[in-house]
Structure formats: structure tokens, C-alpha cells
Design an enzyme around this catalytic site. Structure first.
Site: not given
Ligand SMILES: Nc1nc(=O)c2c([nH]1)NC[C@@H]1CN(c3ccc(C(=O)N[C@@H](CCC(=O)O)C(=O)O)cc3)C=[N+]21
Length: 285
Positions: A45, A89, A112
Site C-alpha cells: 500500500k 490493518q 476502508d
């Protein structure tokens, strides 16, 4: 590849925004603990952000951190105007309540798309979420970019997780597919899968979906990222999907590969969500 094309589009838009209003989108990633796969994804990422010109901020916390310590960093990023997206995460260490932690992310920065309000709006007709979860969004984007007809088609989603299966099913029905969700309690899933024009598999079982299960011409999107032992590869393992790729290729009209399919799309969508967050914050089109 589609993911590369999308990254190129994002690069151009980031540059345009920077030149026009001097704002560069920023993505903050919080990694708790040191799971090898999470470290890999976070590294991918960061590299992707740098490749398109998005600023990336990273916080790494020890495995034994408390929920409050993680939430402290989330609050810092919530209030940081140079941060437009925040990603915690997953999975978090088992002593933490994931939903508690994820709820601390400001919905305006929930790139997200996991915040209950974003999922809630996704589930409601006539409402739109601020952000759609990256992996499901990537699956639909692949279908769009390859001009796969969704409207009126029969779709089957294998798996019902909060971050992939459920939002993917919602997205498919928002595009007028007729959607079935098969899961661990479904008897004879093959009986349902064999009628599917479109399949999104996100179940985490290596090579579970056999070619014989598929309707000739079906489109198969494999979200599985299952590590299996492989003495020949430097990491000692290789990634395989949920779908028997060779078998499926003989029956389906298209099958996404693992690696090199949904994974890069997931990252491309994360970049896209971060860019759109910055645009929304600064009223920039
Ligand atoms: N808050 C949160 N958001 C996520 O979106 C999130 C997460 N947590 N936790 C884990 C999953 C998994 N995920 C992947 C991202 C990229 C690849 C990827 O780039 N895969 C490459 C292979 C990478 C490799 O070689 O290991 C490919 O499929 O080609 C895979 C999986 C995002 N996730």
C-alpha cells in the site's frame, strides 16, 4: 492491466489537484503487531501511494498494545488535515474488539468503508455510502472494465464476511443482479453455484471451487489469498485462490488470477477512495 490503468488515472488526478489547490491526498495506515502477510500488504500500500503521489503516513504498534493506544493514534489522524484516509490493518490482535477500534475512525476518513454507517448506507436503497470497501469495489470495477453485464444476471457470492462477501453481495444487487450468498452452512453449494453467470469467491479455502461446478461461460472473480507450502518459492509458500484456476479456465469465460487479480485492484481502490476523500474535503472536482 486494469489496476495499473487505474493507478495512472489517479496519478494524473493527484497532480491536477496539487497544481490547482496545492493539496496532496494523505493516507494513514496503522499496523498493530507483525503478521507477515499484514506487513506485506502495508508495504504494498505504501509503495502504491508513492507511485501515484499520495502521501502515506504509517504507525507500527506492538502486538500487546491496548485498544486505547490504537484509538489514540486514530484520533490524531482524525484531526490531522493532511490525512484524508485512515486504514487500520486487519486482523487486529485477538485481545482487541475490532469493531470498537474501527468505529473510532471518522466516517469522513473511513477509506476502508468498514464503518457501520457506510455499510448501512450500502445496504439501503436510495442511500449511498461515503466509501465502498476496497476489495468488493475492486471486484465490481473489474466487471465494469471488462464490460461484463451484471443487470438481470444470476450472481453467487461464496463467503459472507463483513469486509468482502456481504458488501460484494450488496453491490451486485445494487446493479440489479439476482444474488445468492453461499456459506459454510449451505448444503450442496454446487447446486447453487452451477446456475451462476457471475461468481465472487471470498471464502479462504484453497482450490475449493472446481471447474465442474461452473456454468460454461461464467465469469469468476477469485478473492482468495491462500498461502500454500511451496518449496520452490523464496518465501517457502505461494498464494493460491479459492478457485481451481486451470480447471476454471476451461469452463469459465473469464477467471481472475491469484496473485495478480483482485489484490492489486484492492490497493487501486484504496488509492481511489483516498483521492475522493481529499476531493470531497476540499470541494475539488
Ligand atoms: N483494514 C484493512 N483493509 C484491507 O483492505 C485489508 C486488511 N485490512 N487486511 C488484509 C486484507 C487483504 N488485503 C490485500 C491487499 C493487497 C493484496 C495484494 O496486493 N495481493 C497481491 C499479492 C501480494 C503478495 O505477493 O503477497 C496479489 O494478489 O497479486 C492482497 C490482500 C487487504 N486487506
Amino acid at each position: 492491466m486494469v489496476a495499473k490503468q487505474i493507478r495512472d488515472e489517479i496519478t494524473a488526478e493527484v497532480l491536477k489537484m496539487k497544481e490547482a489547490i496545492g493539496v496532496v491526498p494523505g493516507l494513514a495506515v496503522i499496523l498493530v503487531g507483525d503478521r507477515k502477510d499484514s506487513v506485506t500488504y502495508v508495504r504494498n500500500k505504501k509503495k502504491a501511494c508513492e507511485s501515484v503521489g499520495i502521501n502515506s503516513f504509517e504507525v507500527r504498534l506492538p502486538e500487546d498494545s491496548t485498544e486505547q493506544e490504537v484509538i489514540k493514534f486514530i484520533s490524531k489522524f482524525n484531526n490531522d488535515p493532511s490525512v484524508h484516509g485512515i486504514l487500520v490493518q486487519l486482523p487486529l490482535p485477538s485481545h482487541m474488539d475490532e469493531q470498537n477500534v474501527l468505529n473510532a475512525v471518522d466516517i469522513e476518513k473511513d477509506v476502508d468503508g468498514f464503518h457501520p454507517l457506510n455499510i448501512g448506507r450500502l445496504a439501503m436503497r436510495g442511500r449511498d455510502p461515503l466509501f465502498v470497501p476496497c476489495t468488493p469495489k475492486g471486484c465490481i470495477e473489474l466487471l465494469h472494465r471488462y464490460a461484463v453485464e451484471i443487470k438481470g444476471k444470476r450472481a453467487v457470492v461464496i463467503g459472507r464476511s463483513n469486509i468482502v462477501g456481504m458488501p460484494a453481495a450488496l453491490l451486485l444487487q445494487r446493479e440489479d443482479a439476482t444474488v445468492s450468498i453461499v456459506h459454510s452452512r449451505t448444503k450442496n453449494p454446487e447446486e447453487i453455484i452451477k446456475h451462476a453467470d457471475i461468481i465472487i469467491s471470498a471464502v479462504g479455502q484453497p482450490n475449493m471451487v472446481r471447474g465442474s461446478w461452473l456454468k460454461p461461460g461464467a465469469v469468476v472473480i477469485d478473492v482468495g489469498i491462500n498461502p500454500v507450502e511451496d518449496a520452490n518459492s523464496p518465501r517457502g509458500y505461494k498464494l493460491v485462490g479459492d478457485v481451481c484456476y486451470e480447471e476454471a479456465c476451461k469452463v469459465a469465460s473469464a477467471v481472475t488470477p491469484v496473485p495478480g487479480g483482485v489484490g492489486p485492484m484492492t490497493i487501486a481502490m484504496l488509492l481511489s477512495n483516498t483521492l475522493s476523500s481529499a476531493k470531497r474535503t476540499h470541494n475539488f472536482q
